[in-house]
Design a protein around this motif. Sequence first.
Motif, PDB file in Angstrom:
ATOM      1  N   THR A 110       0.819  -1.221   0.000  1.00  0.00           N
ATOM      2  CA  THR A 110       0.000   0.000   0.000  1.00  0.00           C
ATOM      3  C   THR A 110       0.856   1.276   0.000  1.00  0.00           C
ATOM      4  O   THR A 110       0.536   2.231  -0.701  1.00  0.00           O
ATOM      5  N   PHE A 111       1.923   1.291   0.774  1.00  0.00           N
ATOM      6  CA  PHE A 111       2.779   2.483   0.859  1.00  0.00           C
ATOM      7  C   PHE A 111       3.345   2.865  -0.510  1.00  0.00           C
ATOM      8  O   PHE A 111       3.204   4.007  -0.970  1.00  0.00           O
ATOM      9  N   GLU A 112       3.964   1.902  -1.177  1.00  0.00           N
ATOM     10  CA  GLU A 112       4.614   2.204  -2.462  1.00  0.00           C
ATOM     11  C   GLU A 112       3.592   2.625  -3.512  1.00  0.00           C
ATOM     12  O   GLU A 112       3.834   3.528  -4.319  1.00  0.00           O
ATOM     13  N   THR A 114       0.689   3.969  -2.956  1.00  0.00           N
ATOM     14  CA  THR A 114       0.136   5.283  -2.613  1.00  0.00           C
ATOM     15  C   THR A 114       1.073   6.403  -3.047  1.00  0.00           C
ATOM     16  O   THR A 114       0.657   7.353  -3.716  1.00  0.00           O
ATOM     17  N   ILE A 115       2.357   6.296  -2.662  1.00  0.00           N
ATOM     18  CA  ILE A 115       3.247   7.437  -2.939  1.00  0.00           C
ATOM     19  C   ILE A 115       3.598   7.545  -4.416  1.00  0.00           C
ATOM     20  O   ILE A 115       3.705   8.641  -4.944  1.00  0.00           O
ATOM     21  N   ARG A 116       3.744   6.395  -5.093  1.00  0.00           N
ATOM     22  CA  ARG A 116       4.152   6.465  -6.508  1.00  0.00           C
ATOM     23  C   ARG A 116       2.947   6.617  -7.422  1.00  0.00           C
ATOM     24  O   ARG A 116       2.914   7.505  -8.288  1.00  0.00           O
ATOM     25  N   MET A 117       1.932   5.734  -7.230  1.00  0.00           N
ATOM     26  CA  MET A 117       0.825   5.688  -8.198  1.00  0.00           C
ATOM     27  C   MET A 117      -0.258   6.712  -7.881  1.00  0.00           C
ATOM     28  O   MET A 117      -0.649   7.498  -8.738  1.00  0.00           O
ATOM     29  N   ASP A 239      11.041   7.678   8.453  1.00  0.00           N
ATOM     30  CA  ASP A 239      11.271   8.971   7.797  1.00  0.00           C
ATOM     31  C   ASP A 239      10.032   9.776   7.368  1.00  0.00           C
ATOM     32  O   ASP A 239       9.748  10.864   7.865  1.00  0.00           O
ATOM     33  N   SER A 240       9.267   9.228   6.435  1.00  0.00           N
ATOM     34  CA  SER A 240       8.204  10.061   5.843  1.00  0.00           C
ATOM     35  C   SER A 240       6.983  10.227   6.768  1.00  0.00           C
ATOM     36  O   SER A 240       6.111  11.054   6.488  1.00  0.00           O
ATOM     37  N   TYR A 241       6.923   9.481   7.882  1.00  0.00           N
ATOM     38  CA  TYR A 241       5.890   9.756   8.901  1.00  0.00           C
ATOM     39  C   TYR A 241       6.084  11.185   9.404  1.00  0.00           C
ATOM     40  O   TYR A 241       5.143  11.983   9.454  1.00  0.00           O
ATOM     41  N   PRO A 354      17.092  10.122  -4.218  1.00  0.00           N
ATOM     42  CA  PRO A 354      17.035  11.571  -4.440  1.00  0.00           C
ATOM     43  C   PRO A 354      17.248  12.450  -3.210  1.00  0.00           C
ATOM     44  O   PRO A 354      17.416  13.660  -3.330  1.00  0.00           O
ATOM     45  N   GLU A 355      17.166  11.885  -1.998  1.00  0.00           N
ATOM     46  CA  GLU A 355      16.946  12.741  -0.814  1.00  0.00           C
ATOM     47  C   GLU A 355      17.972  13.855  -0.643  1.00  0.00           C
ATOM     48  O   GLU A 355      17.615  14.984  -0.304  1.00  0.00           O
ATOM     49  N   ILE A 356      19.242  13.550  -0.844  1.00  0.00           N
ATOM     50  CA  ILE A 356      20.264  14.574  -0.619  1.00  0.00           C
ATOM     51  C   ILE A 356      20.100  15.729  -1.628  1.00  0.00           C
ATOM     52  O   ILE A 356      20.369  16.893  -1.320  1.00  0.00           O
ATOM     53  N   SER A 410      11.649   3.762 -10.401  1.00  0.00           N
ATOM     54  CA  SER A 410      10.872   4.837 -11.032  1.00  0.00           C
ATOM     55  C   SER A 410      11.101   6.175 -10.330  1.00  0.00           C
ATOM     56  O   SER A 410      10.925   7.233 -10.926  1.00  0.00           O
ATOM     57  N   PHE A 411      11.534   6.144  -9.064  1.00  0.00           N
ATOM     58  CA  PHE A 411      11.757   7.427  -8.389  1.00  0.00           C
ATOM     59  C   PHE A 411      12.960   8.185  -8.941  1.00  0.00           C
ATOM     60  O   PHE A 411      13.129   9.364  -8.643  1.00  0.00           O
ATOM     61  N   PHE A 412      13.776   7.515  -9.766  1.00  0.00           N
ATOM     62  CA  PHE A 412      14.851   8.248 -10.442  1.00  0.00           C
ATOM     63  C   PHE A 412      14.243   9.320 -11.359  1.00  0.00           C
ATOM     64  O   PHE A 412      14.747  10.438 -11.451  1.00  0.00           O
ATOM     65  N   ALA A 414      10.889  10.343 -11.055  1.00  0.00           N
ATOM     66  CA  ALA A 414       9.938  11.164 -10.288  1.00  0.00           C
ATOM     67  C   ALA A 414      10.650  12.176  -9.417  1.00  0.00           C
ATOM     68  O   ALA A 414      10.206  13.322  -9.295  1.00  0.00           O
ATOM     69  N   GLU A 415      11.760  11.750  -8.804  1.00  0.00           N
ATOM     70  CA  GLU A 415      12.385  12.578  -7.774  1.00  0.00           C
ATOM     71  C   GLU A 415      13.793  13.048  -8.125  1.00  0.00           C
ATOM     72  O   GLU A 415      14.060  14.247  -8.132  1.00  0.00           O
ATOM     73  N   THR A 416      14.688  12.097  -8.364  1.00  0.00           N
ATOM     74  CA  THR A 416      16.111  12.443  -8.494  1.00  0.00           C
ATOM     75  C   THR A 416      16.319  13.491  -9.588  1.00  0.00           C
ATOM     76  O   THR A 416      16.937  14.535  -9.373  1.00  0.00           O
ATOM     77  N   ASN A 438       4.729  15.460  -2.379  1.00  0.00           N
ATOM     78  CA  ASN A 438       4.610  14.240  -1.567  1.00  0.00           C
ATOM     79  C   ASN A 438       5.991  13.599  -1.473  1.00  0.00           C
ATOM     80  O   ASN A 438       6.970  14.120  -2.028  1.00  0.00           O
ATOM     81  N   THR A 439       6.089  12.497  -0.771  1.00  0.00           N
ATOM     82  CA  THR A 439       7.424  11.939  -0.528  1.00  0.00           C
ATOM     83  C   THR A 439       8.050  11.346  -1.787  1.00  0.00           C
ATOM     84  O   THR A 439       9.222  10.991  -1.795  1.00  0.00           O
ATOM     85  N   GLU A 440       7.278  11.256  -2.860  1.00  0.00           N
ATOM     86  CA  GLU A 440       7.798  10.787  -4.151  1.00  0.00           C
ATOM     87  C   GLU A 440       7.980  11.979  -5.103  1.00  0.00           C
ATOM     88  O   GLU A 440       8.065  11.812  -6.315  1.00  0.00           O
ATOM     89  N   ALA A 441       7.965  13.188  -4.545  1.00  0.00           N
ATOM     90  CA  ALA A 441       8.152  14.432  -5.329  1.00  0.00           C
ATOM     91  C   ALA A 441       7.002  14.754  -6.269  1.00  0.00           C
ATOM     92  O   ALA A 441       7.195  15.484  -7.244  1.00  0.00           O
TER      93      ALA A 441
END
Length: 451
Positions: A110-112, A114-117, A239-241, A354-356, A410-412, A414-416, A438-441
């Motif tokens: 559910t987490f992945e 939710t944030i990505r899709m 973290d994202s909490y 991506p975080e840094i 995929s976050f490369f 979305a985010e990086t 959101n946490t996935e940018a």
Amino acid sequence: MKTARKLPLVFFAGILCYGPVKSQETVVTPDAVKREFLHAWQGYKQYAWGHDALKPLSKQPRDWYKHSLCMTPVDAFDTMMLLGLKKEATEAKQLILDSLSFDRDMEVQTFEITIRMLGGLLSAYQLDGDHRFLELAEDLGRRLLPEFNSATGMPYRFVNLKTGAIRDSLNNPAEIGTSLLEFGTLSKLTGNPIFFQKSKNALVQLFNRRSKIGLVGSVINVETGEWVDSTSHIGGGIDSYYEYLLKCAILFDDNDCKTMWNESIKAIEACLADTSTGDLWYGQVNMVTGERTGTSFGSLEAFFPAVLSLSGNLSSAARLEQSCFRMWNLEGIEPESINYKTMKVTDGYYVLRPEIIESAYYLYHFTGDSVYRNMGKAFFNNLVKYCRTDVAYAALKDVRTKEKLDQMESFFFAETLKYLYLLFAPPSAFNFDDVIFNTEAHPMNRTRENH
Ligand code: DMJ
């Protein structure tokens, strides 16, 4: 010719990416980031079209589950819009609308999802305006709702999209507390409050189970509400909490979230912050006693300077980003974790996180200090140098050997690459204050209206 044969491959990569390059010190422009995005997208298109992701070394597609959820196109779509890649955005949109279906008898995390899709579809709707994105988001949101059917209201980790069957009651704060930006936005856009209510209740239930010193642990049973692992930190799994407490306070002007964030950050600063080396780090402690149990920090923790700067604490944000940059420079690219007491790598994996870069972007936005663009130059050049392949980008198995892995999350897209682009784009190119990422940018609009 003699000289040319001796030049490393990265030199030729450099010529292709930015025209003739002087050295690794080349100025990074938004267009250079765009070209790298196109390079990786082209690889996805050629070898993995319609699938969740591309495996960049074997050039094979990868799906997370039995059926593809078009994860890379959904995650990448809003980056294409922000980068002005209209043709690519149109083709991704067509693919998503033609082939994406959630009516599948399969269990998803559910987490992945939710944030990505859900995050990706909502931002696609808000940027593009096509109602079909919102219909997909609403359909997905409804199918995810059974995750909250535990005795405490905190979500299970997995749900079957067709049957609603749920599984895995041992969950962590990040997976429990990272859905309100998406579910709340879905409520705002559909007019149906159920999504906001269920998700906010989960967040509150989790917060209510904090220890007397105000900390949460790493694993909790969502049926009994009992902690199963009392290690407290700000890294992966928690973290994202924290990120969502602050961001939901801002996006929804929500006083409960504001109070929960204010209490939490006090506990984080009192118990987790560690300046014993002279630098600022955040390690591990026992959530009940506050006793220090570890001095580990990694690429996931590097999200925290962004959160600190959004909260207004620019001095700690700047100090922590300097620590993160030291971590990046240990091996010329960032490992998954180090021991900050010994400054030795403890896990060399680098998954194109991506975080840094996200933190450098926030700090640059708030301070305008060129030190963050200089960091960004190192991030970009090292990514090109160590992770670029002939068709895309690859994770590293170990930053010490620079051996590549057959993985491009995929976050490369979305985010990086989004945060790298925004770091170098003129501030006028994007109005930071109009959105909360959101946490996935995926940017969620801060407007009160239903769009
Ligand atoms: C992303 O999916 C999100 O940023 C998440 O919060 C943490 N992990 C990855 C990126 O590292």
